[in-house]
Write a protein that holds these residues in place. Structure first.
Motif, PDB file in Angstrom:
ATOM      1  N   PHE A  16       0.882  -1.166   0.000  1.00  0.00           N
ATOM      2  CA  PHE A  16       0.000   0.000   0.000  1.00  0.00           C
ATOM      3  C   PHE A  16       0.919   1.215   0.000  1.00  0.00           C
ATOM      4  N   GLY A  17       0.995   1.901  -1.119  1.00  0.00           N
ATOM      5  CA  GLY A  17       1.888   3.035  -1.213  1.00  0.00           C
ATOM      6  C   GLY A  17       3.314   2.591  -1.481  1.00  0.00           C
ATOM      7  N   VAL A  18       4.263   3.507  -1.277  1.00  0.00           N
ATOM      8  CA  VAL A  18       5.660   3.239  -1.649  1.00  0.00           C
ATOM      9  C   VAL A  18       6.619   3.204  -0.465  1.00  0.00           C
ATOM     10  N   HIS A  19       6.104   3.305   0.761  1.00  0.00           N
ATOM     11  CA  HIS A  19       6.984   3.386   1.923  1.00  0.00           C
ATOM     12  C   HIS A  19       6.931   2.147   2.813  1.00  0.00           C
ATOM     13  N   GLY A  20       6.540   1.018   2.260  1.00  0.00           N
ATOM     14  CA  GLY A  20       6.569  -0.223   3.021  1.00  0.00           C
ATOM     15  C   GLY A  20       5.277  -0.573   3.735  1.00  0.00           C
ATOM     16  N   GLU A  21       4.274   0.302   3.663  1.00  0.00           N
ATOM     17  CA  GLU A  21       2.990  -0.072   4.256  1.00  0.00           C
ATOM     18  C   GLU A  21       2.368  -1.151   3.381  1.00  0.00           C
ATOM     19  N   LEU A  22       1.466  -1.921   3.983  1.00  0.00           N
ATOM     20  CA  LEU A  22       0.817  -2.973   3.212  1.00  0.00           C
ATOM     21  C   LEU A  22      -0.623  -3.144   3.618  1.00  0.00           C
ATOM     22  N   ARG A  23      -1.365  -3.836   2.730  1.00  0.00           N
ATOM     23  CA  ARG A  23      -2.754  -4.160   3.008  1.00  0.00           C
ATOM     24  C   ARG A  23      -2.770  -5.500   3.722  1.00  0.00           C
ATOM     25  N   LEU A  24      -3.507  -5.550   4.821  1.00  0.00           N
ATOM     26  CA  LEU A  24      -3.533  -6.731   5.673  1.00  0.00           C
ATOM     27  C   LEU A  24      -4.970  -7.182   5.860  1.00  0.00           C
ATOM     28  N   LYS A  25      -5.220  -8.448   5.599  1.00  0.00           N
ATOM     29  CA  LYS A  25      -6.554  -9.021   5.830  1.00  0.00           C
ATOM     30  C   LYS A  25      -6.507  -9.724   7.176  1.00  0.00           C
ATOM     31  N   SER A  48       9.326 -13.092  11.838  1.00  0.00           N
ATOM     32  CA  SER A  48       8.386 -12.607  12.832  1.00  0.00           C
ATOM     33  C   SER A  48       8.223 -11.103  12.636  1.00  0.00           C
ATOM     34  N   PHE A  49       6.988 -10.618  12.795  1.00  0.00           N
ATOM     35  CA  PHE A  49       6.712  -9.202  12.560  1.00  0.00           C
ATOM     36  C   PHE A  49       5.869  -8.616  13.682  1.00  0.00           C
ATOM     37  N   GLU A  50       6.236  -7.433  14.130  1.00  0.00           N
ATOM     38  CA  GLU A  50       5.356  -6.616  14.963  1.00  0.00           C
ATOM     39  C   GLU A  50       4.456  -5.853  13.987  1.00  0.00           C
ATOM     40  N   ILE A  51       3.188  -5.707  14.325  1.00  0.00           N
ATOM     41  CA  ILE A  51       2.239  -5.026  13.445  1.00  0.00           C
ATOM     42  C   ILE A  51       1.827  -3.702  14.067  1.00  0.00           C
ATOM     43  N   ILE A  63      -4.632  -1.189   6.782  1.00  0.00           N
ATOM     44  CA  ILE A  63      -3.345  -0.692   6.323  1.00  0.00           C
ATOM     45  C   ILE A  63      -2.408  -0.828   7.518  1.00  0.00           C
ATOM     46  N   ALA A  64      -1.246  -1.438   7.294  1.00  0.00           N
ATOM     47  CA  ALA A  64      -0.363  -1.733   8.412  1.00  0.00           C
ATOM     48  C   ALA A  64       1.099  -1.593   8.012  1.00  0.00           C
ATOM     49  N   ARG A  65       1.908  -1.447   9.047  1.00  0.00           N
ATOM     50  CA  ARG A  65       3.358  -1.534   8.898  1.00  0.00           C
ATOM     51  C   ARG A  65       3.804  -2.770   9.651  1.00  0.00           C
ATOM     52  N   LEU A  66       4.735  -3.500   9.061  1.00  0.00           N
ATOM     53  CA  LEU A  66       5.337  -4.639   9.737  1.00  0.00           C
ATOM     54  C   LEU A  66       6.779  -4.287  10.035  1.00  0.00           C
ATOM     55  N   SER A  67       7.243  -4.686  11.215  1.00  0.00           N
ATOM     56  CA  SER A  67       8.626  -4.392  11.584  1.00  0.00           C
ATOM     57  C   SER A  67       9.566  -4.961  10.531  1.00  0.00           C
ATOM     58  N   GLY A  68      10.538  -4.159  10.125  1.00  0.00           N
ATOM     59  CA  GLY A  68      11.539  -4.594   9.161  1.00  0.00           C
ATOM     60  C   GLY A  68      11.141  -4.418   7.710  1.00  0.00           C
ATOM     61  N   VAL A  69       9.913  -3.993   7.447  1.00  0.00           N
ATOM     62  CA  VAL A  69       9.456  -3.796   6.070  1.00  0.00           C
ATOM     63  C   VAL A  69       9.385  -2.293   5.831  1.00  0.00           C
ATOM     64  N   THR A  70      10.279  -1.786   4.965  1.00  0.00           N
ATOM     65  CA  THR A  70      10.374  -0.335   4.775  1.00  0.00           C
ATOM     66  C   THR A  70      10.213   0.120   3.338  1.00  0.00           C
ATOM     67  N   THR A  71      10.113  -0.841   2.389  1.00  0.00           N
ATOM     68  CA  THR A  71       9.972  -0.450   0.987  1.00  0.00           C
ATOM     69  C   THR A  71       8.778  -1.144   0.353  1.00  0.00           C
ATOM     70  N   LYS A  72       8.308  -0.560  -0.751  1.00  0.00           N
ATOM     71  CA  LYS A  72       7.208  -1.160  -1.515  1.00  0.00           C
ATOM     72  C   LYS A  72       7.611  -2.551  -1.994  1.00  0.00           C
ATOM     73  N   GLU A  73       8.854  -2.718  -2.407  1.00  0.00           N
ATOM     74  CA  GLU A  73       9.315  -4.009  -2.915  1.00  0.00           C
ATOM     75  C   GLU A  73       9.274  -5.081  -1.824  1.00  0.00           C
ATOM     76  N   GLN A  74       9.679  -4.719  -0.612  1.00  0.00           N
ATOM     77  CA  GLN A  74       9.611  -5.678   0.503  1.00  0.00           C
ATOM     78  C   GLN A  74       8.159  -6.041   0.804  1.00  0.00           C
ATOM     79  N   ALA A  75       7.275  -5.044   0.771  1.00  0.00           N
ATOM     80  CA  ALA A  75       5.855  -5.296   1.037  1.00  0.00           C
ATOM     81  C   ALA A  75       5.262  -6.174  -0.062  1.00  0.00           C
ATOM     82  N   ASP A  76       5.575  -5.880  -1.326  1.00  0.00           N
ATOM     83  CA  ASP A  76       5.078  -6.693  -2.442  1.00  0.00           C
ATOM     84  C   ASP A  76       5.548  -8.136  -2.334  1.00  0.00           C
ATOM     85  N   ALA A  77       6.772  -8.337  -1.890  1.00  0.00           N
ATOM     86  CA  ALA A  77       7.328  -9.693  -1.781  1.00  0.00           C
ATOM     87  C   ALA A  77       6.587 -10.531  -0.740  1.00  0.00           C
TER      88      ALA A  77
END
Length: 170
Positions: A16-25, A48-51, A63-77
């Motif tokens: 979600f966006g370009v700064h590592g945020e992601l969509r979480l179900k 393991s991720f903190e949410i 919309i969430a951030r996971l610890s250690g995920v800071t880029t769109k590419e990491q979130a997409d992966a």
């Protein structure tokens, strides 16, 4: 009762966006509660991720951030990755409420003691829970409404359900 000690609480739907945020179900009863269970792990336990929640998407997910995920590419992966916690970290439920994971695998008998099948999945398409049964003698899976009338007894300790299915279901 199943011997699963880990329960899936959610799945990553994509960036979600370009700064590592992601969509979480979230699969928790109150979707926002997913962040309250502490670190969640991938299915293999390798990560393991903190949410940290930051909002809701237009599609109804979080919309969430996971610890250690800071880029769109990491979130997409991480798209499609399911997040788990230990079963014993879930709160106890009131009488006659059950975690879906505890129902999966239970044998289902009719009121006369005849084995009908085994719970393969618990489905909910908006009108209440449905038990998906499979087993020997069934040509296809059977969908049994998970209501007090159709399922008068759930005995987790004995690993069985007693059902009084609607006429013509079996």
């Amino acid at each position: 009762m199943t011997d699963n000690t880990r329960i899936c609480l959610g799945a990553i739907a994509g960036a979600f966006g370009v700064h590592g945020e992601l969509r979480l179900k979230s699969f928790t009863a109150t979707p926002e509660d997913i962040a309250a269970y502490g670190p969640l792990e991938t299915e293999d336990g390798a990560r393991s991720f903190e949410i940290t929640l930051s909002g809701q998407s237009a599609k109804g997910g979080l919309i969430a951030r996971l610890s250690g995920v800071t880029t769109k590419e990491q979130a997409d992966a991480l798209r499609g990755v399911r997040l788990y916690t230990e079963r014993d970290r879930l709160p106890a439920l009131p009488d006659e409420e059950y975690y879906h994971a505890d129902l999966i695998g239970l044998e289902v008998y009719d009121t006369g003691g005849t084995l009908l099948g085994r719970v393969k999945a618990v489905l909910n398409h908006g009108a209440g829970d449905i038990l998906e049964l499979h087993g020997q003698g069934l040509t296809s899976t059977v969908l049994l409404p998970f209501t007090r009338q159709a399922v008068p007894t759930v005995d987790l300790a004995a690993g069985r359900i007693v059902a009084d299915p609607p006429e013509g279901l079996f």
